[in-house]
Design a protein around this motif. Sequence first.
Motif, PDB file in Angstrom:
ATOM      1  N   ALA A 193       0.829  -1.208   0.000  1.00  0.00           N
ATOM      2  CA  ALA A 193       0.000   0.000   0.000  1.00  0.00           C
ATOM      3  C   ALA A 193       0.864   1.260   0.000  1.00  0.00           C
ATOM      4  O   ALA A 193       0.570   2.236  -0.720  1.00  0.00           O
ATOM      5  CB  ALA A 193      -0.921  -0.002   1.217  1.00  0.00           C
ATOM      6  N   ILE A 194       1.925   1.251   0.780  1.00  0.00           N
ATOM      7  CA  ILE A 194       2.798   2.432   0.860  1.00  0.00           C
ATOM      8  C   ILE A 194       3.498   2.685  -0.469  1.00  0.00           C
ATOM      9  O   ILE A 194       3.675   3.840  -0.883  1.00  0.00           O
ATOM     10  CB  ILE A 194       3.822   2.251   1.999  1.00  0.00           C
ATOM     11  CG1 ILE A 194       3.120   2.380   3.354  1.00  0.00           C
ATOM     12  CG2 ILE A 194       4.955   3.271   1.894  1.00  0.00           C
ATOM     13  CD1 ILE A 194       4.007   2.065   4.535  1.00  0.00           C
ATOM     14  N   TYR A 195       3.893   1.617  -1.161  1.00  0.00           N
ATOM     15  CA  TYR A 195       4.640   1.799  -2.409  1.00  0.00           C
ATOM     16  C   TYR A 195       3.737   2.150  -3.591  1.00  0.00           C
ATOM     17  O   TYR A 195       4.143   2.897  -4.483  1.00  0.00           O
ATOM     18  CB  TYR A 195       5.432   0.523  -2.745  1.00  0.00           C
ATOM     19  CG  TYR A 195       6.375   0.086  -1.660  1.00  0.00           C
ATOM     20  CD1 TYR A 195       7.016   1.020  -0.843  1.00  0.00           C
ATOM     21  CD2 TYR A 195       6.620  -1.261  -1.408  1.00  0.00           C
ATOM     22  CE1 TYR A 195       7.868   0.636   0.170  1.00  0.00           C
ATOM     23  CE2 TYR A 195       7.477  -1.661  -0.398  1.00  0.00           C
ATOM     24  CZ  TYR A 195       8.092  -0.707   0.392  1.00  0.00           C
ATOM     25  OH  TYR A 195       8.932  -1.098   1.392  1.00  0.00           O
ATOM     26  N   ILE A 196       2.511   1.642  -3.593  1.00  0.00           N
ATOM     27  CA  ILE A 196       1.646   1.812  -4.766  1.00  0.00           C
ATOM     28  C   ILE A 196       0.804   3.079  -4.685  1.00  0.00           C
ATOM     29  O   ILE A 196       0.668   3.817  -5.672  1.00  0.00           O
ATOM     30  CB  ILE A 196       0.749   0.566  -4.948  1.00  0.00           C
ATOM     31  CG1 ILE A 196       1.604  -0.634  -5.353  1.00  0.00           C
ATOM     32  CG2 ILE A 196      -0.333   0.829  -5.988  1.00  0.00           C
ATOM     33  CD1 ILE A 196       0.809  -1.916  -5.522  1.00  0.00           C
ATOM     34  N   THR A 197       0.217   3.366  -3.523  1.00  0.00           N
ATOM     35  CA  THR A 197      -0.739   4.467  -3.405  1.00  0.00           C
ATOM     36  C   THR A 197      -0.174   5.818  -3.819  1.00  0.00           C
ATOM     37  O   THR A 197      -0.802   6.538  -4.610  1.00  0.00           O
ATOM     38  CB  THR A 197      -1.293   4.539  -1.970  1.00  0.00           C
ATOM     39  OG1 THR A 197      -1.845   3.260  -1.604  1.00  0.00           O
ATOM     40  CG2 THR A 197      -2.367   5.603  -1.863  1.00  0.00           C
ATOM     41  N   PRO A 198       1.012   6.243  -3.334  1.00  0.00           N
ATOM     42  CA  PRO A 198       1.528   7.557  -3.763  1.00  0.00           C
ATOM     43  C   PRO A 198       1.811   7.638  -5.262  1.00  0.00           C
ATOM     44  O   PRO A 198       1.616   8.694  -5.871  1.00  0.00           O
ATOM     45  CB  PRO A 198       2.826   7.703  -2.950  1.00  0.00           C
ATOM     46  CG  PRO A 198       2.676   6.778  -1.797  1.00  0.00           C
ATOM     47  CD  PRO A 198       1.892   5.630  -2.321  1.00  0.00           C
ATOM     48  N   LEU A 199       2.243   6.523  -5.857  1.00  0.00           N
ATOM     49  CA  LEU A 199       2.527   6.528  -7.296  1.00  0.00           C
ATOM     50  C   LEU A 199       1.252   6.737  -8.096  1.00  0.00           C
ATOM     51  O   LEU A 199       1.216   7.558  -9.025  1.00  0.00           O
ATOM     52  CB  LEU A 199       3.199   5.216  -7.691  1.00  0.00           C
ATOM     53  CG  LEU A 199       3.624   5.094  -9.158  1.00  0.00           C
ATOM     54  CD1 LEU A 199       4.612   6.190  -9.530  1.00  0.00           C
ATOM     55  CD2 LEU A 199       4.219   3.718  -9.425  1.00  0.00           C
ATOM     56  N   PHE A 200       0.189   6.016  -7.736  1.00  0.00           N
ATOM     57  CA  PHE A 200      -1.087   6.213  -8.417  1.00  0.00           C
ATOM     58  C   PHE A 200      -1.626   7.621  -8.175  1.00  0.00           C
ATOM     59  O   PHE A 200      -2.248   8.220  -9.061  1.00  0.00           O
ATOM     60  CB  PHE A 200      -2.102   5.168  -7.943  1.00  0.00           C
ATOM     61  CG  PHE A 200      -2.035   3.885  -8.704  1.00  0.00           C
ATOM     62  CD1 PHE A 200      -2.489   3.803 -10.009  1.00  0.00           C
ATOM     63  CD2 PHE A 200      -1.495   2.750  -8.127  1.00  0.00           C
ATOM     64  CE1 PHE A 200      -2.421   2.619 -10.725  1.00  0.00           C
ATOM     65  CE2 PHE A 200      -1.420   1.563  -8.828  1.00  0.00           C
ATOM     66  CZ  PHE A 200      -1.881   1.483 -10.131  1.00  0.00           C
ATOM     67  N   GLY A 201      -1.383   8.153  -6.982  1.00  0.00           N
ATOM     68  CA  GLY A 201      -1.823   9.515  -6.700  1.00  0.00           C
ATOM     69  C   GLY A 201      -1.193  10.533  -7.625  1.00  0.00           C
ATOM     70  O   GLY A 201      -1.870  11.456  -8.114  1.00  0.00           O
ATOM     71  N   HIS A 202       0.116  10.385  -7.891  1.00  0.00           N
ATOM     72  CA  HIS A 202       0.791  11.311  -8.805  1.00  0.00           C
ATOM     73  C   HIS A 202       0.293  11.146 -10.244  1.00  0.00           C
ATOM     74  O   HIS A 202       0.107  12.132 -10.969  1.00  0.00           O
ATOM     75  CB  HIS A 202       2.302  11.096  -8.747  1.00  0.00           C
ATOM     76  CG  HIS A 202       2.954  11.752  -7.579  1.00  0.00           C
ATOM     77  ND1 HIS A 202       3.030  11.169  -6.337  1.00  0.00           N
ATOM     78  CD2 HIS A 202       3.557  12.962  -7.455  1.00  0.00           C
ATOM     79  CE1 HIS A 202       3.658  11.980  -5.505  1.00  0.00           C
ATOM     80  NE2 HIS A 202       3.983  13.078  -6.157  1.00  0.00           N
ATOM     81  N   ILE A 203       0.080   9.895 -10.664  1.00  0.00           N
ATOM     82  CA  ILE A 203      -0.395   9.660 -12.033  1.00  0.00           C
ATOM     83  C   ILE A 203      -1.798  10.238 -12.218  1.00  0.00           C
ATOM     84  O   ILE A 203      -2.093  10.891 -13.235  1.00  0.00           O
ATOM     85  CB  ILE A 203      -0.374   8.147 -12.338  1.00  0.00           C
ATOM     86  CG1 ILE A 203       1.070   7.637 -12.350  1.00  0.00           C
ATOM     87  CG2 ILE A 203      -1.057   7.867 -13.680  1.00  0.00           C
ATOM     88  CD1 ILE A 203       1.189   6.133 -12.477  1.00  0.00           C
ATOM     89  N   ILE A 204      -2.677  10.031 -11.247  1.00  0.00           N
ATOM     90  CA  ILE A 204      -4.039  10.563 -11.325  1.00  0.00           C
ATOM     91  C   ILE A 204      -4.028  12.091 -11.340  1.00  0.00           C
ATOM     92  O   ILE A 204      -4.812  12.725 -12.067  1.00  0.00           O
ATOM     93  CB  ILE A 204      -4.883  10.029 -10.145  1.00  0.00           C
ATOM     94  CG1 ILE A 204      -5.133   8.532 -10.318  1.00  0.00           C
ATOM     95  CG2 ILE A 204      -6.220  10.775 -10.043  1.00  0.00           C
ATOM     96  CD1 ILE A 204      -5.775   7.878  -9.129  1.00  0.00           C
TER      97      ILE A 204
END
Length: 320
Positions: free
Chosen positions: A140-151
């Motif tokens: 969750a820590i590794y994936i969530t911020p990355l998707f947040g930036h892409i969105i």
Amino acid sequence: MNNKTYCEVIRWSPQAMTIVKPIFYMCIFATISHTLFWIQFIAYPSVRQHSMQWVYAYLITDELLLFRFFLIYAYRWLPVCVPYTFRMAFCYAEAIFDNYLNLLQSYILLALNISRYLQIAYNHNVYSSNGRLIVVAHIAIYITPLFGHIISIICGWCILENPPGDVCDLLPVSLTIRLFFLLFSYFIPVILTLIFLLLSLNYIHNTQGIQTQVIVDARLKYHRQLVVQSGVFYSLWLILWSPHLVVFPFFYKNSTVGTVAQILNYLSILVDPIVIAALDVRFLRAWKSTGEYFRRYIRRQQSVRAPITYPLDLLDRAKE
């Protein structure tokens, strides 16, 4: 000519180079300090503990930031003609991963302090008893911020800054988005981390229900060591690293304010393995053992190279 089809040689501008050069040398020293740290990790099984996994994850993000810097430095230093599509893809990746990795570290430190609080409060190994939950937390820590930036890019909440001869950066388009980024990248993880640090500190002073003084002393010593490690390391992070998280939604990276934040950022990368090794007795023992090994090796080399001398009278007798 269509700028989407021709290639271009990307170079550092003179102004950008004056900022990048000191950071480049700082990154070289940081690479050396991290390499020495991981040598100890490989050489000594005593430091390869599950309880250190969040610390090692944090250091890996340090190394990814170093790799990112050397990559963008070489990209603008080598005389290679780069197509437009690749330039834009690289520019987006350069901007996203700087913010993403910095954001990642604040939540890794939060997870570290939550795990240590649970270890102190419930007196059991959370990494073995809650293994699946730890794995889910990592993902969750590794994936969530990355998707947040892409969105945020897809929705147009951020715009790409791509000045000629300088680094690429993502900047929020409105004050609301900037405050939103600041809330989730800085205030939430920092406030929660401080809460868990205070809870841990309060718990080690609570000896109610424990009758044996030996148990009290042993628990206080071990738990106090964990809290001191977390407190000192987090204090340095707040001083050196957090300015970057505070300013990145509001200032371009190579502005005056952004430059100061970047220098503090890479200084933190430089001292991170040193601080971690200094605060953990297992690493102190490993460093001491390594130092003893090299001292013995140097003494052996000196003894081998020392010439064998004979008294002069023995040489004269041998000639007769």
